[in-house]
Design an enzyme around this catalytic site. Sequence first.
Site, PDB file in Angstrom:
ATOM      1  N   ASP A  35       0.863  -1.185   0.000  1.00 37.86           N
ATOM      2  CA  ASP A  35       0.000   0.000   0.000  1.00 37.86           C
ATOM      3  C   ASP A  35       0.904   1.241   0.000  1.00 37.86           C
ATOM      4  O   ASP A  35       1.652   1.451   0.946  1.00 37.86           O
ATOM      5  CB  ASP A  35      -0.880  -0.044   1.263  1.00 37.86           C
ATOM      6  CG  ASP A  35      -1.779   1.174   1.416  1.00 37.86           C
ATOM      7  OD1 ASP A  35      -1.872   1.979   0.467  1.00 37.86           O
ATOM      8  OD2 ASP A  35      -2.397   1.317   2.488  1.00 37.86           O
ATOM      9  N   ASP A  41       4.331  10.859   3.089  1.00 37.42           N
ATOM     10  CA  ASP A  41       4.372  11.287   4.498  1.00 37.42           C
ATOM     11  C   ASP A  41       5.539  10.629   5.226  1.00 37.42           C
ATOM     12  O   ASP A  41       6.221  11.271   6.037  1.00 37.42           O
ATOM     13  CB  ASP A  41       3.054  10.943   5.196  1.00 37.42           C
ATOM     14  CG  ASP A  41       1.882  11.671   4.557  1.00 37.42           C
ATOM     15  OD1 ASP A  41       2.114  12.736   3.958  1.00 37.42           O
ATOM     16  OD2 ASP A  41       0.750  11.174   4.654  1.00 37.42           O
TER      17      ASP A  41
END
Length: 317
Positions: free
Chosen positions: A247, A253
């Site tokens: 994923d 981030d």
Amino acid sequence: MKRSVFILGSFVVDLTAKASWLPVEGETIKGDYFKIGPGGKGANQAVAAARAGADVQLMTKIGQDLFSPVAIESFTQESLMSDLVLIDQNNPTGIALIMVSESGANQILVVPGASACVTEDDLLRAKKAITKSRIFLTQLEVNIDAVEKAIDVAHANQVEVILNPAPAQPIRDDLYKKINYITPNETETKLLTGYEVTDLDGCHLAANYFFDKGVQNVLITLGRLGVYVNDKEKFSMIPAMPVHVVDTTGAGDAFNGAFAASLDTGKDVFTAALFANVAAGLSVQSFGTAPAMPYRRDIDEALKEWNVRPKLQAFNS
Ligand code: ATP
Ligand code: RIB
């Protein structure tokens, strides 16, 4: 204790569903997995920086509703809870609807809610903490006026500014000269500069666009191709770590949080980018966003095992 990385950013609850492929407009498909968890670019980057070893102060805003406990629980667990986790009585906690395919690709619709309601008074409360920090990191899920004012404060107090311009939107032109490090991905680069970064020339053109505006260092994250780094004198194309992708949501981030943590220890931009590239590579191997952020010991171990050094190329040689 001195807080060294200050992060102004969003918290949202990620509502993530997984299916074999992503639906197209008008299509309904069946998924096979669903999870509710902490997310939002600011909070994800704070978790990534804290797990990478930094002393982090997160400023964010949540509502008072059924989703707020997800924030409180996560912040408590990650030691990010403070009086700068603000509660908005009038706006809901933000949410993101995330769809992930079998191959790890995603589609995201984010509603920042309270996170995009940061006021001037809120910023006044944060001023001292911003000025005391070494690195200031922010993104564009918080209302833009607050982002701009916070960058003004950081810059005026010699705090190094990292802007992750995500999700992409135009920013005030005079803000660029206050940015020490800009970290767009491919689509954000295209929106901000007009250049496609499909090859090295495209990356150089985009970097020069940012340099002309006054940015000091440009890092363009290129997904499975790694990251392009340019400090005006040298550049490097750091390849992504070869991993099994589960994923990719939150990869940017992981990169930004770990990058801030590494800069905070005094590393140069290329060394910090390599560290961040490895952290992001580790994060795409598990499902979820904040929960997928790697810890310092795992990043150090992967760095040793992978053993790639950024190849630096000077422009004038
Ligand atoms: P997101 O919006 O999903 O958080 P992003 O688009 O901001 O991600 P990317 O450029 O896709 O960010 O990825 C950020 C970094 O994550 C890359 O520079 C790389 O280090 C790492 N990364 C992303 N995809 C992969 C991959 N398939 N394999 C290894 N590393 C990856
Ligand atoms: O960068 C990934 C994040 O973007 C997700 O956690 C989602 O909340 C969106 O804000």
